[in-house]
Scaffold this motif. Structure first.
Motif, PDB file in Angstrom:
ATOM      1  N   GLU B 206       0.838  -1.194   0.000  1.00  0.00           N
ATOM      2  CA  GLU B 206       0.000   0.000   0.000  1.00  0.00           C
ATOM      3  C   GLU B 206       0.870   1.239   0.000  1.00  0.00           C
ATOM      4  O   GLU B 206       1.934   1.274   0.621  1.00  0.00           O
ATOM      5  CB  GLU B 206      -0.916   0.001   1.242  1.00  0.00           C
ATOM      6  CG  GLU B 206      -2.348  -0.338   0.903  1.00  0.00           C
ATOM      7  CD  GLU B 206      -3.257  -0.203   2.110  1.00  0.00           C
ATOM      8  OE1 GLU B 206      -2.791   0.183   3.204  1.00  0.00           O
ATOM      9  OE2 GLU B 206      -4.448  -0.486   1.959  1.00  0.00           O
ATOM     10  N   ASN B 207       0.384   2.266  -0.675  1.00  0.00           N
ATOM     11  CA  ASN B 207       1.192   3.452  -0.915  1.00  0.00           C
ATOM     12  C   ASN B 207       1.537   4.248   0.348  1.00  0.00           C
ATOM     13  O   ASN B 207       2.346   5.162   0.308  1.00  0.00           O
ATOM     14  CB  ASN B 207       0.447   4.350  -1.906  1.00  0.00           C
ATOM     15  CG  ASN B 207       1.397   5.208  -2.698  1.00  0.00           C
ATOM     16  OD1 ASN B 207       2.504   4.769  -2.972  1.00  0.00           O
ATOM     17  ND2 ASN B 207       0.982   6.415  -3.032  1.00  0.00           N
ATOM     18  N   ASN B 208       0.934   3.925   1.478  1.00  0.00           N
ATOM     19  CA  ASN B 208       1.262   4.652   2.711  1.00  0.00           C
ATOM     20  C   ASN B 208       2.558   4.147   3.356  1.00  0.00           C
ATOM     21  O   ASN B 208       3.003   4.693   4.347  1.00  0.00           O
ATOM     22  CB  ASN B 208       0.102   4.595   3.707  1.00  0.00           C
ATOM     23  CG  ASN B 208      -0.283   3.173   4.058  1.00  0.00           C
ATOM     24  OD1 ASN B 208       0.295   2.224   3.546  1.00  0.00           O
ATOM     25  ND2 ASN B 208      -1.253   3.035   4.931  1.00  0.00           N
ATOM     26  N   LYS B 209       3.170   3.092   2.779  1.00  0.00           N
ATOM     27  CA  LYS B 209       4.432   2.583   3.326  1.00  0.00           C
ATOM     28  C   LYS B 209       5.562   2.917   2.358  1.00  0.00           C
ATOM     29  O   LYS B 209       6.221   2.040   1.813  1.00  0.00           O
ATOM     30  CB  LYS B 209       4.318   1.069   3.545  1.00  0.00           C
ATOM     31  CG  LYS B 209       3.358   0.723   4.677  1.00  0.00           C
ATOM     32  CD  LYS B 209       3.195  -0.750   4.885  1.00  0.00           C
ATOM     33  CE  LYS B 209       1.954  -1.292   4.269  1.00  0.00           C
ATOM     34  NZ  LYS B 209       0.692  -0.779   4.826  1.00  0.00           N
ATOM     35  N   GLN B 210       5.774   4.224   2.137  1.00  0.00           N
ATOM     36  CA  GLN B 210       6.752   4.690   1.160  1.00  0.00           C
ATOM     37  C   GLN B 210       8.152   4.158   1.456  1.00  0.00           C
ATOM     38  O   GLN B 210       8.886   3.772   0.554  1.00  0.00           O
ATOM     39  CB  GLN B 210       6.774   6.226   1.129  1.00  0.00           C
ATOM     40  CG  GLN B 210       5.605   6.844   0.384  1.00  0.00           C
ATOM     41  CD  GLN B 210       5.589   6.499  -1.095  1.00  0.00           C
ATOM     42  OE1 GLN B 210       6.612   6.217  -1.690  1.00  0.00           O
ATOM     43  NE2 GLN B 210       4.399   6.491  -1.699  1.00  0.00           N
ATOM     44  N   ASP B 211       8.542   4.162   2.760  1.00  0.00           N
ATOM     45  CA  ASP B 211       9.899   3.727   3.103  1.00  0.00           C
ATOM     46  C   ASP B 211      10.116   2.256   2.752  1.00  0.00           C
ATOM     47  O   ASP B 211      11.174   1.874   2.259  1.00  0.00           O
ATOM     48  CB  ASP B 211      10.207   3.996   4.588  1.00  0.00           C
ATOM     49  CG  ASP B 211       9.077   3.595   5.509  1.00  0.00           C
ATOM     50  OD1 ASP B 211       8.019   3.186   4.996  1.00  0.00           O
ATOM     51  OD2 ASP B 211       9.254   3.682   6.735  1.00  0.00           O
ATOM     52  N   ALA B 212       9.079   1.429   2.956  1.00  0.00           N
ATOM     53  CA  ALA B 212       9.213   0.009   2.630  1.00  0.00           C
ATOM     54  C   ALA B 212       9.307  -0.183   1.118  1.00  0.00           C
ATOM     55  O   ALA B 212      10.109  -0.985   0.629  1.00  0.00           O
ATOM     56  CB  ALA B 212       8.017  -0.769   3.183  1.00  0.00           C
ATOM     57  N   ILE B 213       8.503   0.569   0.379  1.00  0.00           N
ATOM     58  CA  ILE B 213       8.535   0.471  -1.083  1.00  0.00           C
ATOM     59  C   ILE B 213       9.923   0.878  -1.585  1.00  0.00           C
ATOM     60  O   ILE B 213      10.541   0.183  -2.387  1.00  0.00           O
ATOM     61  CB  ILE B 213       7.444   1.377  -1.717  1.00  0.00           C
ATOM     62  CG1 ILE B 213       6.057   0.889  -1.311  1.00  0.00           C
ATOM     63  CG2 ILE B 213       7.574   1.391  -3.237  1.00  0.00           C
ATOM     64  CD1 ILE B 213       4.921   1.805  -1.720  1.00  0.00           C
ATOM     65  N   TYR B 214      10.456   1.993  -1.023  1.00  0.00           N
ATOM     66  CA  TYR B 214      11.767   2.491  -1.425  1.00  0.00           C
ATOM     67  C   TYR B 214      12.849   1.447  -1.124  1.00  0.00           C
ATOM     68  O   TYR B 214      13.679   1.124  -1.973  1.00  0.00           O
ATOM     69  CB  TYR B 214      12.053   3.799  -0.681  1.00  0.00           C
ATOM     70  CG  TYR B 214      13.426   4.366  -0.940  1.00  0.00           C
ATOM     71  CD1 TYR B 214      13.684   5.026  -2.138  1.00  0.00           C
ATOM     72  CD2 TYR B 214      14.443   4.220   0.000  1.00  0.00           C
ATOM     73  CE1 TYR B 214      14.947   5.534  -2.391  1.00  0.00           C
ATOM     74  CE2 TYR B 214      15.702   4.720  -0.246  1.00  0.00           C
ATOM     75  CZ  TYR B 214      15.959   5.375  -1.442  1.00  0.00           C
ATOM     76  OH  TYR B 214      17.207   5.874  -1.689  1.00  0.00           O
ATOM     77  N   ASN B 215      12.793   0.895   0.079  1.00  0.00           N
ATOM     78  CA  ASN B 215      13.780  -0.089   0.514  1.00  0.00           C
ATOM     79  C   ASN B 215      13.758  -1.319  -0.388  1.00  0.00           C
ATOM     80  O   ASN B 215      14.805  -1.769  -0.864  1.00  0.00           O
ATOM     81  CB  ASN B 215      13.481  -0.473   1.974  1.00  0.00           C
ATOM     82  CG  ASN B 215      14.449  -1.500   2.509  1.00  0.00           C
ATOM     83  OD1 ASN B 215      15.638  -1.432   2.231  1.00  0.00           O
ATOM     84  ND2 ASN B 215      13.935  -2.450   3.254  1.00  0.00           N
TER      85      ASN B 215
END
Lengths: 309, 444
Positions: B206-215
């Protein structure tokens, strides 16, 4: 003018005659033969349409009665033996008498005996609560007190007692149709024979919990101590999975088990009052005996276990 | 445009208080009670007895049917007794109670923290290892994972979907795992791809976990055929069928399994557990659990051994707040209120949520005003108001025709109802009754 009237009369009459001929032909051609005895049998039935017999209503039951060779599996619990005699008379068959049944409530965990430790605020339906968790009290077998059985009863034979939060069965109104038995998600209600002069003795508990947690959760629970089993000379009581069960056929209503029960889980109904009521002192003594017995049996069991290993 | 599922959905307040709290290890308690039924399916069969000495990671209860899973000892010590213990189901079930003595691990387990990228196992070997490790879906449904890796013969898996959505408000355990164990998860995904013999995997986040997506996007460059898909923040994005629709655009038909559209869905937590089981020989004995709530002083994420009472976790988070109304196992949408704090943490416990009194009480039920909001939000396209009435009136044949069994129990209908009607409660009732009816029919 006259011509129009005559033409109208002729047209309408001929339409009527043709329609009558078609209807007569159809009624002969597609005639459904129905045994006239079905109606007679249906008239003899109580027309409660409760489904207690296992059929969807009184008419399907009447059909089954007419078709059946003997009445072994057919019984109208609402009408009882009298109705079945009447049905048998219509059909010219013989019927054996069956014991009249009545529903009994096998949970005695009123609020004063069974403390609540949680609060349920969900939908007011027993099955929903049952699917969710064991209930507001520590006993996961006992009555949930939301009255699904009361709603299921079609004869106004049940009501909820606001004080105990348990359903009460009005004996005279109960027809033993079994609707409440089916409705209860905890399988607490049982159909038992009414007994001689409506006297009955039964264990008012369904808890399969071991003695310790059982007693902790509810002070009137059957703890499976086996005192009643030892007391009964007629082999009417069996203990299965830490719960006593009194066989209504073997029971001779001597009431000895009622006296020895340390938790008053055994109920007597419609008996005259005792001359000397068991005092509280006696009860505590019995509890002590029971505890000693429990320790003994536990020790014996552990010895047996060791031997078998 | 961010990808999402086609129908319905809601957006409750996210309240992810513990999103920036690192995963800490909860101290091992003095006594653990390990329930033998921590998964969907038959309870496992206990193979230890009173007085046995067990090591951490040792098998203590084995699979007892096709849909069932092994259970391993989460601690080392002596089996105190096998008794009934209240578990997350709200009933007392069999559990193995172990008195903890030291922390001695099974010799085969590799306890080092180093990353092990390479593996050389066949598909069958991997599935066997996963089965032996007792891995179940860690998203909350706890369906044994090895069964999902063995698709029926006439179907073929084409894509592996990894569920990192965590659409439940409050919960952050999967989020933290993706941040801290990103590489391990990717290796786990590769292992799962090999086991399923698929060429492609997608991780939905989900787009609210930007840091996880980036990582994960940074790490994924070293791995072939895995892509990261950011999804719209919408509940229930993490529902299996919703996730497949969002990522592949394919719709799973009523009553069918995801495999008919060639998709297999696993949770990120499961992928991590698979990595540990295959690369480190470590069975499933612990998981990340979020402890959170508005009045909790120290919300956080803890690595907890199974069998630890939730009381310990609550103490670690600064104790039970005074205004506690309900303690929920899982998230606020699909979780379930627990009746004691002695309940042990099991494979399916993704979080413990403590709700304050004013939020926990159900509001008074008012009549249905026919606003059709429940129909609008239902992600499965059902009519919740109708299903509730049918369940209430015991019209179960009709409910079956209205596809009550397709309900995923996400609770969007109850959440959105302006009359506070207990829609989901009654739909669940309808589901159990229809299920019983079907079983009775198949018996005949």
């Amino acid at each position: 003018m006259n011509g129009v009237v005559i033409a109208t009369i002729i047209t309408i009459s001929s339409v009527g005659i043709i329609a009558a001929i078609i209807l007569y032909w159809a009624s002969q051609k597609f005639k459904v033969f129905e045994d006239p005895r079905i109606d007679e049998v249906e008239d003899a039935l109580p027309s409660a349409n409760c489904g207690g017999c296992g059929f969807p209503g009184c008419r399907p039951f009447a059909e089954a009665c007419v078709k059946a060779d003997d009445f072994e599996d057919l019984y109208c619990p609402v009408g009882g033996n009298e109705t079945m005699m009447a049905v048998a008379k219509v059909l010219g068959k013989k019927v054996s008498e069956k014991a009249k049944m009545v529903a009994v409530m096998k949970c005695n965990g009123a609020t004063q005996f069974r403390k609540k430790h949680t609060e349920y605020d969900g939908a007011l339906n027993c099955t929903i609560q049952h699917n969710l968790y064991g209930g507001e009290t520590a006993c996961q077998y006992g009555c949930l007190g939301l009255g699904e059985c009361v709603d299921a009863c079609g004869f106004d034979a049940m009501y909820m007692d606001p004080e105990t939060e348990l359903p009460v069965i009005i004996e005279d109104m109960c027809t033993a149709c079994g609707a409440c038995v089916e409705a209860c998600p905890k399988d607490i209600i049982e159909l038992r024979p009414v007994g001689k002069k409506s006297k009955r003795i039964f264990v008012s508990c369904v808890s399969h919990e071991k003695a310790g947690p059982s007693k902790k959760a509810c002070s009137v629970a059957c703890i499976g101590c086996g005192l009643c089993f030892k007391e009964c000379k007629y082999d009417a009581i069996k203990i299965e999975n830490v719960l006593a069960y009194i066989d209504p056929i073997k029971c001779v209503l001597c009431r000895k088990c009622v006296v020895v029960c340390p938790t008053s889980a055994i109920w007597e109904v419609n008996f005259p009052a005792r001359k000397v009521k068991p005092t509280i002192e006696k009860k505590t003594k019995l509890t002590e005996i029971k505890e000693i017995d429990l320790i003994k049996t536990a020790k014996e069991n552990s010895k047996k276990d060791n031997k078998t290993e | 445009m961010l990808k999402t599922f086609a129908k319905g959905g809601i957006h409750p307040p996210e309240n992810k208080f513990s999103a920036d709290k690192k995963v800490e290890r909860l101290p091992i308690p003095k006594k653990v009670s390990v329930p033998v039924s921590q998964h969907i399916g038959a309870p496992s069969k206990v193979i230890v007895k009173k007085g046995d000495i067990v090591k951490t990671g040792q098998l203590i209860a084995e699979q007892s049917g096709f849909v069932s899973a092994n259970i391993h000892s989460p601690v080392s010590g002596k089996v105190f007794k096998i008794d009934l213990v209240t578990d997350t189901s709200g009933y007392r079930h069999q559990a193995i109670i172990i008195n903890v003595e030291g922390d001695e691990w099974d010799e085969k387990i590799d306890r080092s923290e180093d990353l092990k990228r390479d593996f050389d196992f066949s598909s069958e070997q991997i599935i066997k290892k996963i089965q032996q490790a007792g891995i179940v879906g860690l998203g909350g449904a706890t369906f044994p994972s090895h069964i999902k890796l063995m698709p029926p013969k006439d179907t073929k898996a084409e894509i592996l979907i990894i569920n990192g959505v965590e659409c439940e408000p409050y919960l952050t355990s999967d989020h933290r795992l993706m941040l801290e164990k990103g590489e391990e998860i990717l290796v786990g995904i590769q292992i799962l791809m090999k086991a399923l013999r698929v060429e492609k995997a997608s991780i939905g986040i989900e787009n609210n976990k930007q840091d996880a997506i980036y990582n994960l996007k940074k790490l994924v460059k070293n791995y072939k055929n895995i892509d990261i898909v950011s999804l719209k923040v919408q509940y229930p994005q993490g529902g299996e069928k919703q996730l497949i629709k969002a990522i592949t655009g394919r719709e799973v038909s009523s009553g069918a399994l995801p495999i008919v559209v060639g998709a297999v869905v696993h949770n990120v937590g499961t992928a991590y557990a698979v990595y540990e089981a295959v690369q480190k020989n470590k069975a499933l004995i612990e998981r990340v659990v979020t402890i959170t709530g508005k009045s909790v002083t120290k919300p956080g994420n803890y690595l907890v051994r199974f069998g630890t009472p939730i009381k310990d976790l609550i103490d670690a988070a600064g104790g039970l707040p005074e205004d506690t109304g309900k303690i929920i196992g899982g998230g606020p949408m699909m979780g379930k209120a627990l009746n004691t704090t002695d309940i042990p943490i099991a494979k399916g416990t993704s979080g413990i949520l403590i709700l304050p009194k004013e939020e926990s009480k159900r509001r008074e039920v008012k009549p249905c005003i026919r606003c059709a909001k429940c129909i609008e939000v239902c992600p499965m396209g059902l009519e919740p108001y109708l299903l509730m009435t049918l369940a209430e009136k015991a019209m179960h044949e009709r409910s079956e025709k209205e596809d009550v069994m397709d309900c995923i129990e996400c609770g969007s209908c109850s959440y959105t109802c302006p009359s506070d009607r207990p829609l989901l409660d009654y739909i669940r009732l309808g589901k159990t009754q229809v299920g019983a009816m079907r079983r009775a029919k198949s018996m005949k």
